[in-house]
Write a protein that holds these residues in place. Structure first.
Motif, PDB file in Angstrom:
ATOM      1  N   GLU A   1       0.823  -1.211   0.000  1.00 12.56           N
ATOM      2  CA  GLU A   1       0.000   0.000   0.000  1.00 12.56           C
ATOM      3  C   GLU A   1       0.854   1.258   0.000  1.00 12.56           C
TER       4      GLU A   1
ATOM      5  N   GLU B   1      -7.637   0.717   4.406  1.00 12.97           N
ATOM      6  CA  GLU B   1      -6.640  -0.278   4.020  1.00 12.97           C
ATOM      7  C   GLU B   1      -7.303  -1.290   3.098  1.00 12.97           C
ATOM      8  N   SER B   2      -6.483  -2.093   2.415  1.00 11.04           N
ATOM      9  CA  SER B   2      -7.050  -3.086   1.510  1.00 11.04           C
ATOM     10  C   SER B   2      -7.894  -4.100   2.282  1.00 11.04           C
TER      11      SER B   2
ATOM     12  N   PHE C   1      -8.672  -2.426  -2.997  1.00 12.89           N
ATOM     13  CA  PHE C   1      -7.408  -1.781  -2.637  1.00 12.89           C
ATOM     14  C   PHE C   1      -7.640  -0.282  -2.561  1.00 12.89           C
TER      15      PHE C   1
END
Length: 159
Positions: free
Chosen positions: A15, A85-86, A119
């Protein structure tokens, strides 16, 4: 990255590495087109969604996908919107603690899914401004497809 399931630290590093300098309409179209191209190469039966804030900027449904994939997209995207966040990282964090998202998050599993494939779109100086989501493959493959597209997208020359 190691083979097999990525660790929490590996997912965090992804990320950070895939933060973008900017993200507008043309970028959404280019990233979406790249995802379609990568999915078609492998005959992946996926749906693809790109959003900035509350606006859907790109959507595609490839052969073999269904409305069920759109429902999964919504559930995974909501995890990104809530946690920043993913969806794969969020689920992996819970598993690393010896539990599951469904058991311990206290969130409705009909509304949220911490499965790989969504994502965050993070922009330098602005943080998370949206999401890119794929649904139709096993969760690790959905996640990997998005990461591959973002890696190729960020490697393109900037105009």
């Amino acid at each position: 990255m190691s083979t097999g399931t990525p660790t929490v630290s590996e997912l965090i590093a992804q990320e950070r590495r895939l933060t973008l300098p900017r993200f507008g309409y043309d970028d959404a179209y280019a990233l979406g087109g790249l995802l379609v191209e990568l999915a078609r190469e492998r005959h992946a039966p996926v749906a693809i969604d790109i959003r900035r804030g509350g606006q859907q900027m790109f959507h595609a449904a490839l052969p073999g996908s269904s409305a069920d994939n759109d429902a999964w997209i919504d559930r995974k995207r909501r995890v990104v919107e809530r946690y920043g966040e993913s969806s794969y990282l969020v689920g992996t964090r819970f598993r690393a603690k010896g539990t599951t998202f469904e058991q311990s998050s206290r969130l409705d599993p009909d509304t949220y899914a911490a499965h790989g494939g969504s994502f965050p779109i993070a922009v330098e100086g602005a943080g998370v401004i949206g999401s890119v989501t794929v649904s139709g493959l096993p969760q690790a493959e959905d996640h990997a497809l998005v990461v591959r597209a973002l890696e190729q997208f960020t490697a393109r020359p900037q105009d």
